[in-house]
Design an enzyme around this catalytic site. Structure first.
Site, PDB file in Angstrom:
ATOM      1  N   SER A 145      -5.886   1.460 -13.319  1.00 37.82           N
ATOM      2  CA  SER A 145      -5.557   1.985 -11.997  1.00 37.82           C
ATOM      3  C   SER A 145      -4.535   3.127 -12.121  1.00 37.82           C
ATOM      4  O   SER A 145      -4.834   4.166 -12.685  1.00 37.82           O
ATOM      5  CB  SER A 145      -5.050   0.859 -11.100  1.00 37.82           C
ATOM      6  OG  SER A 145      -5.076   1.235  -9.744  1.00 37.82           O
ATOM      7  N   LYS A 170      -0.227   4.396  14.092  1.00 40.92           N
ATOM      8  CA  LYS A 170       1.054   4.352  13.381  1.00 40.92           C
ATOM      9  C   LYS A 170       1.106   3.092  12.525  1.00 40.92           C
ATOM     10  O   LYS A 170       1.669   3.081  11.442  1.00 40.92           O
ATOM     11  CB  LYS A 170       2.208   4.370  14.393  1.00 40.92           C
ATOM     12  CG  LYS A 170       3.584   4.313  13.751  1.00 40.92           C
ATOM     13  CD  LYS A 170       3.831   5.522  12.863  1.00 40.92           C
ATOM     14  CE  LYS A 170       5.218   5.470  12.234  1.00 40.92           C
ATOM     15  NZ  LYS A 170       5.445   6.608  11.328  1.00 40.92           N
TER      16      LYS A 170
END
Length: 336
Positions: A167, A219
């Site tokens: 990763s 948000k």
């Protein structure tokens, strides 16, 4: 009454000791904050010299006196020949990066890279030992950008993977001109994952309200305590997909000959499999790579370390003292 008196006396002593220790800790922390601007220091280790000394010791132990004298004579002759030819070996700067989830080690990495860019010559190169299973996107993105500074300066960059570069770890590794990996090192995992627990049903069960106020539709997409919506989940998944696309584009930029669609599935492979997929260039350990370089280069390990201030040492000692006292108090309370 006598029991209450002894207990009150013991409690007073205990409180006094704890308050005194806390006062010391607060003083130490205050001192640390004042010295917070103190920087670390760069430490250089000549790996070539260390290996030469090791070789010298082994020769002295294993060879006869006559053979050892002949060996020393040959070493001196080689050194004189090199001096006459005025041969200047290029340098290989070795960096060790063992990354955590938030990649906070990038603070040292940026100092090490800056130092190398300051002193590197045209014949020099860099070798980075990367060990990380990945973590925060922004942290490993910055770590990869630090390595890219070396590429942009046209300094040959090699990455060695002895254990794992998955990763975010592979995000760093792919930046290199050449990637090495040990046969069973874990490589790849080009994917994005996010896990978010949700305690909303537990809160409802106990009649606990949770309020969250935002400005902007997204948000917050998913929340830990609030009730998640399908729209929030969809947006969260969209963001993961977009991050994955950026990750694939980043890897593809540095390894264009690799079939990115085949390897960017989130899977990982071992080193001997990764070479067939184009994730790495050669199966080898960092030890063998360095042994091969010491014959033609001066190999130097460079490490940036924070200075251990007196306040840090005192704080560590105070922490141990607090633990000791609290353990003793616990034992005393059990016996009362």
């Amino acid at each position: 009454m006598e029991f209450l008196y002894e207990y009150g006396l013991f409690l007073a002593k205990s409180v006094t000791i704890v308050v005194a220790i806390l006062a010391v800790v607060i003083f130490v922390l205050a001192s640390s904050m004042k010295n917070k601007s103190d920087k670390g220091e760069l430490r250089l280790t000549d790996i070539s010299e260390d290996l030469m000394q090791l070789k010298h010791q082994l020769k002295e132990e294993l060879l006869s006196k006559k053979q050892f004298k002949a060996y020393e004579k040959q070493v001196k002759a080689d050194e004189k020949a090199a001096e006459k030819q005025d041969l200047i070996k290029g340098k290989v700067f070795v960096i060790d990066f063992k990354g955590s989830i938030d990649a906070n080690e990038v603070a040292s990495l940026r100092e090490e890279v800056t130092a190398i860019l300051t002193i590197a010559d045209k014949d020099d190169q860099v070798l980075v030992n990367v060990e990380s299973g990945g973590g925060m996107v922004h942290g490993y993105g910055l770590a990869s950008s630090q390595l890219d500074r070396l590429r942009q300066a046209n300094i040959p960059l090699s990455i060695c993977i002895d254990k794992v570069a998955a990763s975010g770890g592979y995000m760093m590794a792919c930046v290199a001109n050449k990637v090495y990996a040990a046969p069973f090192a874990i490589v790849g995992s080009i994917g994005v994952v996010a896990q978010v627990p949700n305690f909303n049903r537990l809160l409802k069960k106990h009649d606990i309200d949770y309020e969250q106020h935002t400005a902007g539709d997204f948000k917050r997409t998913l929340t830990i305590f609030g009730e998640n919506t399908d729209e929030g989940r969809a947006k969260f998944q969209q963001e993961l997909e977009e991050t994955h696309v950026l990750f694939k584009e980043f890897v593809g930029r540095y390894r264009p000959d690799m079939d990115i669609a085949k390897v960017a599935t989130g899977e990982h492979w071992y080193g001997q499999q990764a070479i067939d997929l184009g994730l790495i260039d050669e199966v080898s350990t960092s030890d063998d790579v360095i042994l091969g370089l010491v014959n033609t280069h001066q190999v130097i390990r460079i490490r940036y370390q924070m200075k251990k201030k007196l306040a840090d040492k005192i704080a560590h000692g105070a922490s141990l003292s607090v633990n000791t006292v609290m353990n003793r108090l616990a034992e005393r309370n059990q016996s009362v």
